[in-house]
Design an enzyme around this catalytic site. Structure first.
Site, mmCIF file in Angstrom:
data_model
loop_
_atom_site.group_PDB
_atom_site.id
_atom_site.type_symbol
_atom_site.label_atom_id
_atom_site.label_comp_id
_atom_site.label_asym_id
_atom_site.label_seq_id
_atom_site.Cartn_x
_atom_site.Cartn_y
_atom_site.Cartn_z
ATOM 1 N N THR A 41 0.831 -1.212 0.000
ATOM 2 C CA THR A 41 0.000 0.000 0.000
ATOM 3 C C THR A 41 0.869 1.267 0.000
ATOM 4 O OG1 THR A 41 -1.625 -1.234 1.280
ATOM 5 C CG2 THR A 41 -1.857 1.148 1.272
ATOM 6 N N GLY A 59 -7.201 -1.149 3.133
ATOM 7 C CA GLY A 59 -5.738 -1.043 3.234
ATOM 8 C C GLY A 59 -5.277 -0.302 4.477
ATOM 9 N N LYS A 77 3.750 3.487 18.077
ATOM 10 C CA LYS A 77 3.798 4.920 17.741
ATOM 11 C C LYS A 77 3.959 5.771 19.001
ATOM 12 C CE LYS A 77 0.829 3.977 13.766
ATOM 13 N NZ LYS A 77 -0.578 3.775 13.390
HETATM 14 N N1 HSE Z 1 -2.645 0.030 10.672
HETATM 15 C C1 HSE Z 1 -2.247 1.373 10.895
HETATM 16 C C2 HSE Z 1 -3.465 2.184 11.305
HETATM 17 C C3 HSE Z 1 -1.619 1.925 9.649
HETATM 18 O O1 HSE Z 1 -4.582 1.702 11.112
HETATM 19 O O2 HSE Z 1 -3.305 3.262 11.835
HETATM 20 C C4 HSE Z 1 -0.930 3.240 9.834
HETATM 21 O O3 HSE Z 1 0.133 3.145 10.734
#
Ligand code: HSE
Length: 433
Positions: A13, A184, A202
């Site tokens: 993606t 995605g 994060k």
């Molecule tokens: N899977 C993550 C989200 C993608 O949904 O935030 C972006 O880091």
């Protein structure tokens, strides 16, 4: 204008989005960077006959990119921990700068990778790993450099926020998760999204750059959203709150709080309005006050926007031969402070409690007395006769901020009362002050 050569590893993606935006906006990006950014190699571990890379050579051997002497910048978009770590360390050994969207890699192996990069005089840039397209790392590392940052809180998983938003509209958890995967947004393993692991990756990075501490992902607390019920969503709304999956990091004298969990936030706060795949990060600095960074937290071109911003930063370094670097975590490595992560018993929070009580006289008084004995102040209490079922009634309580240890002890006592039934549901609440 000089040419800077970029090799992309990983064409999912984000890789596809990066290729498309870099190609489509090449002239504009060159104008901003002051050099031509040329994609000279792309690689993916699986064949991508379905994609058109024009004249750019494609390989299924991702280490070809790292070993190509002509490549100045390696863009790591394969995700995952171990192969990505090997790839990035090999790139650093070969004197290449790295741009990555891999928050798992940075949160878990960042201390090692940044040390290696600093020794080699190269940069490992990771803006796209945190909150997708939102340039929040740049804000923390550069824009807020004057501030002592006391806390950071955010909706930092788009998939989870998309699920909670749709559940508020009455849709079922599993159906919405499937939709987020098809769009995605979700991680390869979607439990990373719903159980808070992705958000903890994060948050770990945000906290380290915000407070100037080493990365400590292994000590982050995570609680997912799979146990959140439409009942609690509706009752939180009646109390004036909305349930969001938040990452919260707070700097205290004795250590840092580092936790991801469902959280009641006041409906009147801007963050309560952040819906769908959108993310928002609140950063509280002593000089600037409370700031909020908002935008798409996932998606191909939104994340590519952050990847390319990092490529531009690095390309300027390559093209100018500059030795100036923003430190990886925004602080000089020897200025990082070894503040430990506090245990959950030591965190401070407000709480939403749902107690299933037997519908008989005196129960409410007993509940209030247990909370009072543990020094817990009640902000509001809700009990509706219309909700009595089989002689049981839900009692919903919102507390003021207390130490989690106090709530844990009170819950133990509440659950042992003969006037209550089953476990107490506990959701943390945050008022952002
Ligand atoms: N899977 C993550 C989200 C993608 O949904 O935030 C972006 O880091």
């Amino acid at each position: 204008m000089k040419d800077v050569s970029v090799g992309i590893c990983g064409l999912g993606t984000v890789g596809g989005g990066t290729f498309n935006v870099l190609t489509r906006n090449a002239a504009l990006i060159a104008g901003r960077a002051g050099c031509n950014i040329r994609i000279t190699r792309v690689a993916s571990r699986r064949n991508r006959d379905d994609l058109d890379f024009g004249d750019v050579p494609f390989s299924t051997e991702i280490f070809d990119v790292v070993n190509d002497p002509a490549v100045d910048v390696v863009v790591e978009l394969i995700g995952g921990y171990e192969t990505a770590r090997e790839l990035v360390l090999a790139a650093i050994r070969n004197g290449k700068h790295v741009v990555t969207a891999n928050k798992a890699l940075v949160a878990v192996h960042g201390n090692e990778i940044f040390a290696a990069a600093e020794n080699a005089g190269v940069v490992v840039a990771y803006e796209a790993g945190v909150a997708g397209g939102i340039p929040v790392m740049k804000a923390i590392r550069e824009g807020l450099a004057a501030n002592r940052i006391d806390w950071i809180a955010g909706i930092i998983n788009g998939t989870g926020n998309y699920i909670l938003t749709e559940m508020r509209a009455g849709r079922a958890f599993a159906e919405v998760l499937k939709e987020a995967q098809e769009l995605g947004y979700a991680e390869a393993d979607p439990t990373f999204d719903v159980e808070g692991i992705d958000a903890a990756h994060k948050l770990t990075i945000l906290a380290s750059a915000g407070f100037g501490v080493p990365l400590q992902f292994e000590k982050a607390f995570t609680e997912g959203i799979s146990s959140i019920t439409p009942y609690d969503i509706a009752h939180a709304e009646q109390l004036g709150y909305r349930i969001k999956h938040l990452g919260i990091a707070r700097r205290r004298d004795e250590g840092i709080e580092l936790r991801v969990h469902p959280t009641l936030v006041p409906q009147s706060h801007l963050i309560a309005q952040v819906d769908g795949v959108l993310n928002a990060v609140l950063v509280d600095g002593d000089a600037v006050g409370q700031t909020m960074y908002y935008g798409p937290g996932a998606g191909d071109e939104a994340t590519a926007s952050a990847v390319i911003a990092d490529i531009v930063d690095v390309a300027r370094i390559v093209a100018s031969g500059s030795t100036l670097r923003v430190p990886h975590l925004g602080f000089a490595p020897d200025a990082l402070e070894n503040l430990d992560v506090l245990s959950m018993e030591d965190i401070q929070s407000a709480y939403y409690l749902r107690i299933t009580a037997l519908d008989r006289p005196g129960v409410l008084a007993k509940i209030a007395s247990i909370l009072s004995e543990h020094g817990i102040n009640i902000e509001s209490i809700m009990q509706k006769e219309s909700e009595v079922q089989d002689g049981r009634i839900p009692v919903i309580i919102l507390t003021h901020t207390v130490q989690e240890r106090q709530i844990n002890r009170a819950i133990e006592e509440l659950e042992s009362l003969s006037d209550t039934d089953g476990p107490v549901v506990r959701i943390r609440a945050e008022n952002f002050n």
